[in-house]
Design an enzyme around this catalytic site. Sequence first.
Site, PDB file in Angstrom:
ATOM      1  N   GLY A   2       0.799  -1.225   0.000  1.00  0.00           N
ATOM      2  CA  GLY A   2       0.000   0.000   0.000  1.00  0.00           C
ATOM      3  C   GLY A   2       0.825   1.265   0.000  1.00  0.00           C
ATOM      4  N   ASP A   5      14.192   7.865  -9.302  1.00  0.00           N
ATOM      5  CA  ASP A   5      15.013   7.443  -8.156  1.00  0.00           C
ATOM      6  C   ASP A   5      16.133   8.454  -7.865  1.00  0.00           C
ATOM      7  OD1 ASP A   5      16.084   6.614 -10.591  1.00  0.00           O
ATOM      8  OD2 ASP A   5      17.211   4.973  -9.693  1.00  0.00           O
ATOM      9  N   ASP A  23      24.160   7.891 -12.231  1.00  0.00           N
ATOM     10  CA  ASP A  23      23.948   6.671 -13.019  1.00  0.00           C
ATOM     11  C   ASP A  23      24.615   6.876 -14.363  1.00  0.00           C
ATOM     12  OD1 ASP A  23      22.457   5.556 -11.032  1.00  0.00           O
ATOM     13  OD2 ASP A  23      20.528   5.765 -12.036  1.00  0.00           O
ATOM     14  N   ASP A  57      28.371   4.215  -9.540  1.00  0.00           N
ATOM     15  CA  ASP A  57      27.138   3.458  -9.794  1.00  0.00           C
ATOM     16  C   ASP A  57      27.399   1.953  -9.767  1.00  0.00           C
ATOM     17  OD1 ASP A  57      24.736   2.491 -10.811  1.00  0.00           O
ATOM     18  OD2 ASP A  57      25.008   3.342 -12.817  1.00  0.00           O
ATOM     19  N   HIS A 110      12.364   7.136 -21.343  1.00  0.00           N
ATOM     20  CA  HIS A 110      13.388   6.606 -22.235  1.00  0.00           C
ATOM     21  C   HIS A 110      13.251   7.242 -23.616  1.00  0.00           C
ATOM     22  CE1 HIS A 110      16.625   4.287 -23.597  1.00  0.00           C
ATOM     23  NE2 HIS A 110      16.531   3.319 -22.703  1.00  0.00           N
ATOM     24  N   SER A 157      20.433  -2.194 -20.983  1.00  0.00           N
ATOM     25  CA  SER A 157      20.443  -1.502 -19.701  1.00  0.00           C
ATOM     26  C   SER A 157      21.034  -0.098 -19.840  1.00  0.00           C
ATOM     27  CB  SER A 157      21.260  -2.317 -18.701  1.00  0.00           C
ATOM     28  OG  SER A 157      21.479  -1.571 -17.531  1.00  0.00           O
ATOM     29  N   HIS A 210      22.992   1.063 -17.404  1.00  0.00           N
ATOM     30  CA  HIS A 210      24.059   1.105 -16.402  1.00  0.00           C
ATOM     31  C   HIS A 210      25.325   0.391 -16.881  1.00  0.00           C
ATOM     32  CE1 HIS A 210      21.399   2.695 -13.263  1.00  0.00           C
ATOM     33  NE2 HIS A 210      20.479   1.967 -13.872  1.00  0.00           N
TER      34      HIS A 210
END
Lengths: 563, 563
Positions: A59, A88, A174, A206, A245, A377, A379
């Site tokens: 929740g 984030d 990142d 990172d 993206h 990815s 990263h």
Amino acid sequence: MSHTHPELGAPPALQPGALRVTPLGGLGEIGRNMTVFEYDGKLLVVDCGVLFPEDHQPGVDLILPDFESIRDRLDDIVGIVLTHGHEDHIGGVPYLLRERGDIPVIGSKLTLALVDSKLREHRLKDIPHYVVAAGDIEGFAPFECEFVAVNHSIPDALAVAIRTPAGTVVHTGDFKMDQLPLDGRITDLRAFARLGEAGVDLLLSDSTNSDVPGFTTTEREITPVLDRVFAASEQRIIVACFASHIHRVQQVLNAAVEHGRKVAYIGRSMVRNMAIARDLGYLQVPDGVLVDGRAIEDYRPDELVLVSTGSQGEPMSALARIANRDHDKVRIEPGDTVVLASSMIPGNENAVYRVINGLTRLGARVVHKGNALVHVSGHASAGELLYLYNIVRPDNVMPVHGETRHLHANAALAAATGVPAERVLIGEDGMVVDLRDGVARIVGQVDCGYVYVDGSTVGDITDSELKDRRILGEEGFISVIVVIDSTTGKIVSGPQIQARGFAEDDSVFNDIRPRLEEALELAVRDGVRDTYQLQQTIRRTIGRWVSGAHRRRPMIVPIVIEA
Amino acid sequence: MSHTHPELGAPPALQPGALRVTPLGGLGEIGRNMTVFEYDGKLLVVDCGVLFPEDHQPGVDLILPDFESIRDRLDDIVGIVLTHGHEDHIGGVPYLLRERGDIPVIGSKLTLALVDSKLREHRLKDIPHYVVAAGDIEGFAPFECEFVAVNHSIPDALAVAIRTPAGTVVHTGDFKMDQLPLDGRITDLRAFARLGEAGVDLLLSDSTNSDVPGFTTTEREITPVLDRVFAASEQRIIVACFASHIHRVQQVLNAAVEHGRKVAYIGRSMVRNMAIARDLGYLQVPDGVLVDGRAIEDYRPDELVLVSTGSQGEPMSALARIANRDHDKVRIEPGDTVVLASSMIPGNENAVYRVINGLTRLGARVVHKGNALVHVSGHASAGELLYLYNIVRPDNVMPVHGETRHLHANAALAAATGVPAERVLIGEDGMVVDLRDGVARIVGQVDCGYVYVDGSTVGDITDSELKDRRILGEEGFISVIVVIDSTTGKIVSGPQIQARGFAEDDSVFNDIRPRLEEALELAVRDGVRDTYQLQQTIRRTIGRWVSGAHRRRPMIVPIVIEA
């Protein structure tokens, strides 16, 4: 949950000439990235993101970094540097600005545009902005910041070098090292080399993909795959990806033009972000290719590509509704193609598979990471991190942005390039690191719990409520209400049983009701007047019955009312 | 959730000479596999497994196939054939036997031994047993069954060919085609070829890995990997795997002997299953290698290998407790090695990563599927399924054992080998297929809902309770109790507010309590006597406040008591 390390106490006062680094999020988790730098009484914050809850945090909408340790220092903050525009890294900004509204926000053009749109949603206005670009050197006294271009799964990402008299710290944000990025903006290894030559005292890097061997595949390799998918599709095409993206959407736009299709965006955040990206020049939209999402019924399925959110199987997203045959405009027909051009965030697998199953059942061909190269990815993998360490040659390293397993894997990479093991710090949220005379040491720890956002409330929900929710969610509850006469102590009404999530049919209580009445009458006859003791009688009677006869443990809520 | 297909009605009466096939589980899900065959008034059941719940089915222990459509035909069942001993194939047997205790249970020696141990837990005795072996042909009139060796991630698995005058059906059970299995028991392709030459009218085949290209790697390839891990370990080694994966444990035993370590089992099901496997000769335990799990403290860490359950991150498992520093006998030290020699079942990723993070934080090196070849699947990949279809050349195919995406992928493989598309049936649970004159057709559908086991209760929990649990688990509840005088209708006590999972501090209700009192008094003054109407007043007042002021939607439970 507190991340406090049992052996560490509060940090000592910061020595003059030393720099203090305190990560308040992102170490031990993928999300809520936030690091606080302190020098000479002033604070500089790098990133302020949110963490998305897992299933043991039911929740909860968002989890924030814990601002407690800087709450009485808000006036000392000289700025918040945002490395890029992902949730984030920026999602916590409105919550920090609620506490002090005039903290300068520093970041690249795209990053600040995305922050702005978020601040508007939170009705925060007149926040001081400092737009910076790769190569800029800006003073936020006593800190000097140099910004370095890095590439990632969103354009305009920056690493930051922070200089103080205590030394130079580089925070990668990142990043990855795509050598052929779609927009030509490579991670600036020359700048990292220059910083390294001048001396980097501490490198925060990172860790997200540090346990992935080799190198992250270039975005460019997705192009021919999309081309083949589009070429093979004679009917509707839907591509789902993250709404931030922009390069992925650019590839879809290019493929659509190539194959003579028009494009419509589906999903509020997709529409909003792509408008921002186009206005600022990060997305090149050929004339006439876009059509309004409300007008898609005016086109034949083979004339369109729908670019949609919902790639993580979010139940309310357009894609989930389409898969569930519950979307007002889009109906899947046999022969349609759906591309999930995204990763699968751990924990979302079943939700994503539900969507894939739903689409497959309706006859769609579903192309996803598991069967085609439609996602790479954002990263750096282990191989790229080795390049980073060898180019920068930092004196001290602290891996950031990762779960424990990622931080350890990244630390091992740093050590493998020759950083002395004792100069590689494996931190945790709240751990305080002082850089002094070129050596970084863990000197203490501040409280750094999870701060839960639920609806419009922040911090009302604690781990104790989450425990209650987990019990309620797994077992339901049984509430027993008894009214007693406040003078005689006699039962005047009840026991009434109310249960939810326990059994469909109330007749399940038929055998316990008389036993409950008996137990209560016995207690009253024995002179029990205390509501707490009567509640205990109820709890014990129901508890024994439910665990014995049903082998279950619902929450028991006894309510004794004096009237 | 009902799986009933809207366009299909109840099936017509079965024509004389026709065979009816009704899957009651396993089509549209990985689990609760069960298929009912009917001929000439008699039923043969193949497998009776359980499905493990997903996160939208909170608190549920197990999900059973729906026996409703055969409940009034129990006396017609001539036997239950069990293809192998996994829970998703045998876990439902005790629940079916509760409804009729003398149904003959048919399976291989190991399968029946595992069923027996399960029946004892359920206190079911004197169940008629028929142990069969690969190559056996047994009559369970009117059905004749021929059993065929297949390999899988548990020993002694069987496929079954079922012959009736209507034709021959082959059900593969779960299988793969490991050409170099550890026990030398290959999937008997000669038998499949012979069956195919004689004519297979309908093939039901395992779809679990049908969307995985190529071939499943042989178990044997794990041996050198384990060897390297053991060779590199100077301290404690823990290997976690499924408690039914006897060959995986055999490999660990062999590696332990090779490296001079002893082995202890941790976890009740591991101890129990390995005892059965050893007694029956499926596990070769060299003399002196085993030590009692209670005696592990008598050995140095580098003298032992612990073989443990908990590879799916189950929070109460030994491995999770070890990761959480909460195990009474085992403490991880830096330099220890933990091997997760298992798959990661979708939905379990976060739980497994929590365990990996915990172990890493304590200093362990964690070896898992993501970084080493320590697990291979037990199911045939696409390449193996093509072999199956080309060897058997069935007239009709119905993929079983899989989510929708797997069934579709498997159907495409069958079609690719030349089975006419209209002879490849993509079924769903409850869909009724009749085989008549060599043609299989979908003729109707029977009810086939999820039957939930929670504690000792079966079926008490329905989708309506699960919906309540989801709301309670995500939002908590607010209960408001009011006592009114049954004659005057006046409020004599309350409103009293009880909330759980909503806010840590009850002062959150300070601003709504007076408004609630006011609303109730107003209603009573207006002459409302009806408890339902007063409940509505409470629900409306609280509901508006909580959604407006908090943007949340807890369950609201108004309770009005007349006293």
